[in-house]
Design an enzyme around this catalytic site. Sequence first.
Site, PDB file in Angstrom:
ATOM      1  N   LYS A 249     -14.362  55.200  -8.407  1.00 21.06           N
ATOM      2  CA  LYS A 249     -12.846  55.491  -8.731  1.00 21.06           C
ATOM      3  C   LYS A 249     -12.767  57.103  -8.865  1.00 21.06           C
ATOM      4  O   LYS A 249     -13.198  57.617  -9.567  1.00 21.06           O
ATOM      5  CB  LYS A 249     -12.306  54.802 -10.091  1.00 21.06           C
ATOM      6  CG  LYS A 249     -11.052  54.047  -9.728  1.00 21.06           C
ATOM      7  CD  LYS A 249     -10.298  53.507 -10.861  1.00 21.06           C
ATOM      8  CE  LYS A 249      -9.183  53.041 -10.403  1.00 21.06           C
ATOM      9  NZ  LYS A 249      -8.484  52.206 -11.549  1.00 21.06           N
TER      10      LYS A 249
ATOM     11  N   THR B  22     -27.899  31.227  -7.476  1.00 22.50           N
ATOM     12  CA  THR B  22     -27.534  32.676  -7.245  1.00 22.50           C
ATOM     13  C   THR B  22     -28.771  33.629  -7.721  1.00 22.50           C
ATOM     14  O   THR B  22     -29.131  33.235  -8.697  1.00 22.50           O
ATOM     15  CB  THR B  22     -26.326  33.014  -7.460  1.00 22.50           C
ATOM     16  OG1 THR B  22     -26.112  33.145  -8.834  1.00 22.50           O
ATOM     17  CG2 THR B  22     -25.120  32.082  -6.828  1.00 22.50           C
TER      18      THR B  22
HETATM   19  P1  ADP Z   1     -26.601  36.672  -4.009  1.00 24.45           P
HETATM   20  O1  ADP Z   1     -27.369  35.660  -4.634  1.00 24.45           O
HETATM   21  O2  ADP Z   1     -27.549  37.998  -3.689  1.00 24.45           O
HETATM   22  O3  ADP Z   1     -25.419  36.806  -4.812  1.00 24.45           O
HETATM   23  P2  ADP Z   1     -25.019  35.763  -1.827  1.00 24.45           P
HETATM   24  O4  ADP Z   1     -25.397  35.304  -0.522  1.00 24.45           O
HETATM   25  O5  ADP Z   1     -24.567  34.656  -2.596  1.00 24.45           O
HETATM   26  O6  ADP Z   1     -26.335  36.102  -2.520  1.00 24.45           O
HETATM   27  O7  ADP Z   1     -24.234  37.046  -2.067  1.00 24.45           O
HETATM   28  C1  ADP Z   1     -22.921  37.194  -1.863  1.00 24.45           C
HETATM   29  C2  ADP Z   1     -22.379  38.552  -1.691  1.00 24.45           C
HETATM   30  O8  ADP Z   1     -22.883  39.359  -0.740  1.00 24.45           O
HETATM   31  C3  ADP Z   1     -20.931  38.493  -1.304  1.00 24.45           C
HETATM   32  O9  ADP Z   1     -20.069  38.331  -2.571  1.00 24.45           O
HETATM   33  C4  ADP Z   1     -20.480  40.015  -0.764  1.00 24.45           C
HETATM   34  O10 ADP Z   1     -20.722  41.194  -1.856  1.00 24.45           O
HETATM   35  C5  ADP Z   1     -22.029  40.198  -0.186  1.00 24.45           C
HETATM   36  N1  ADP Z   1     -21.957  40.005   1.331  1.00 24.45           N
HETATM   37  C6  ADP Z   1     -22.325  39.081   2.117  1.00 24.45           C
HETATM   38  N2  ADP Z   1     -21.919  39.381   3.435  1.00 24.45           N
HETATM   39  C7  ADP Z   1     -21.416  40.422   3.569  1.00 24.45           C
HETATM   40  C8  ADP Z   1     -21.101  41.318   4.380  1.00 24.45           C
HETATM   41  N3  ADP Z   1     -20.936  40.902   6.067  1.00 24.45           N
HETATM   42  N4  ADP Z   1     -20.362  42.670   4.314  1.00 24.45           N
HETATM   43  C9  ADP Z   1     -20.399  42.887   3.168  1.00 24.45           C
HETATM   44  N5  ADP Z   1     -20.808  42.273   1.895  1.00 24.45           N
HETATM   45  C10 ADP Z   1     -21.236  41.154   2.232  1.00 24.45           C
END
Ligand code: ADP
Length: 538
Positions: free
Chosen positions: A438, A185
């Site tokens: 918040k 990640t």
């Molecule tokens: P990174 O390595 O940047 O964390 P990820 O693809 O694992 O890459 O990121 C996941 C996060 O991306 C999710 O937990 C969420 O916060 C955000 N995310 C993914 N898709 C969406 C979406 N359709 N709408 C809002 N947030 C999203």
Amino acid sequence: MHGLMQDWPLLVHTILDHAALNHAEREMVTRSVEGPIRRCTMADLRTRSLRVAKALQQEGVRLGDRVATMAWNTDRHVETWYGIMGLGAICHTLNPRLFAEQLVYIINHAEDRLLFVDLTFLPVIQAIRDQLPTVEKVIVLTDEAHLPADTPPGTLAYESWLDQADDDFTWARFDENTAAALCYTSGTTGNPKGVLYSHRSNVLHGLMANQSDVFALSSSDAILPIVPMFHANAWAITYAAPMAGAGLVMPGPGMDGASIWELLESEKVTCSAAVPTVWLGLLQYLDETGSQLPWLERVVIGGAACPRMMIERLEGEFDVEVVHGWGMTEMSPIGTIGAVKHATASLEGEERVDLKTKQGRSPYLVEMKVVDDEGHAQPRDGQSFGHLLVRGPAISSAYFRHEEDILTEDGWFDTGDIAHIDALGYMQITDRDKDVIKSGGEWISSIEVENAAVGCPGIAEAAVIGISHAKWGERPLLIAVRAAGSDVSKGDLLAYLEGKIATWWMPDEVVFVEALPHTATGKIKKTELREQFSDYRL
Ligand code: ADP
């Protein structure tokens, strides 16, 4: 008593066997890094993947060894993927957008033995090569003619390397829970963490991706995965497409609107998947050129919230169905998908768009729930929000070589997202838990405000962060980037937001900047913005 069915492990390479036998003629088309369009068939793909596996075996690569790739979505990347996994080694996809120090950390943490790299990213690797003691060879995904003259010893041209091996190789056979792939990640805080997929989880997730409310791929489709293979498995498409016999169209390094449109048109692409920024680029290209999208039937948009105007424009002006998806690296990555269902199919106009801005329902094999701070499940009423927890057979139970326990006592994974779920099962993300604003004890959804703001003509990108406030605790600050040539003002933007968001969500101030900081997976880096604006007073 056990059932009396055959012991047939769910191994990733069985997907290629199926595709080569039943869809041998189906094409994979690639915009190559060298420039020209390249074509091969599913049968060729399997043959070349077998050769990769054999060549790796000749290098001494064994079950469980890590082999890294740093590459665009191309034919060569797909065949190295399958070749690595078909030998029982672990395919470690590297995100070239990570900082050099993060790459060094990741490669050393994984102890990668070989590294396949595209010409584009060779300089990135050369710059850190002497800090990678476990990497024995760097193999550049090109032929001898395109290999730069000054490449040091131990750096080889892929095609010559592959010429040493024929396709007389039998896929390895092992337990389906064997590790297949590794993806770190991006790690906005602390070191990146390795998500370790298994053959079983990848096959199950690929099948899940082909459910009719997800990608719904069939052999009549041609799919263009724009989402990179190094970003959470290209959302399973490189597994799901060969399973279905769908044609694969690989964009290589051409991620701009013009290059994407050219492939959509020439290859009659029916389905595609990418993050919102890519679709913004395509929409801009369509506006500039007056081009249409005659073949494209549906697109999956996720990785970040899909702005409302994108759904309105793609569906309304271009007759392309938008399926909004949410997921994360730890979920292989698909978590939810926003397709309409029986109960919502008749929605029209604004109501349909409202539904589509939600991140969607969980397909079979993903379970989710929303809990409050004390861990109590919240009702599915479309309002009660809290921490989004998930579980399923393609969701992480731990990080690679990490002691830390990442599941709750009863086995759920906390996504770090704040969301609510409605009675029909549609989930909507309101924020990352770290980004929540918040105000007066109530939460403001930064995502919804940003989403509305990017719909304003002349706004290219927007981010909302909380700024401390004597009376309310926090109030929202909107940080926006103007589109090229636009002179949209603060007044225009606030007037545009009126009626689109709750009055008390209205940003107290708007600041225009040249650009916003992004993570390696293209998300706005709120941590950096909060630091940048830490002295800001309303
Ligand atoms: P990174 O390595 O940047 O964390 P990820 O693809 O694992 O890459 O990121 C996941 C996060 O991306 C999710 O937990 C969420 O916060 C955000 N995310 C993914 N898709 C969406 C979406 N359709 N709408 C809002 N947030 C999203």
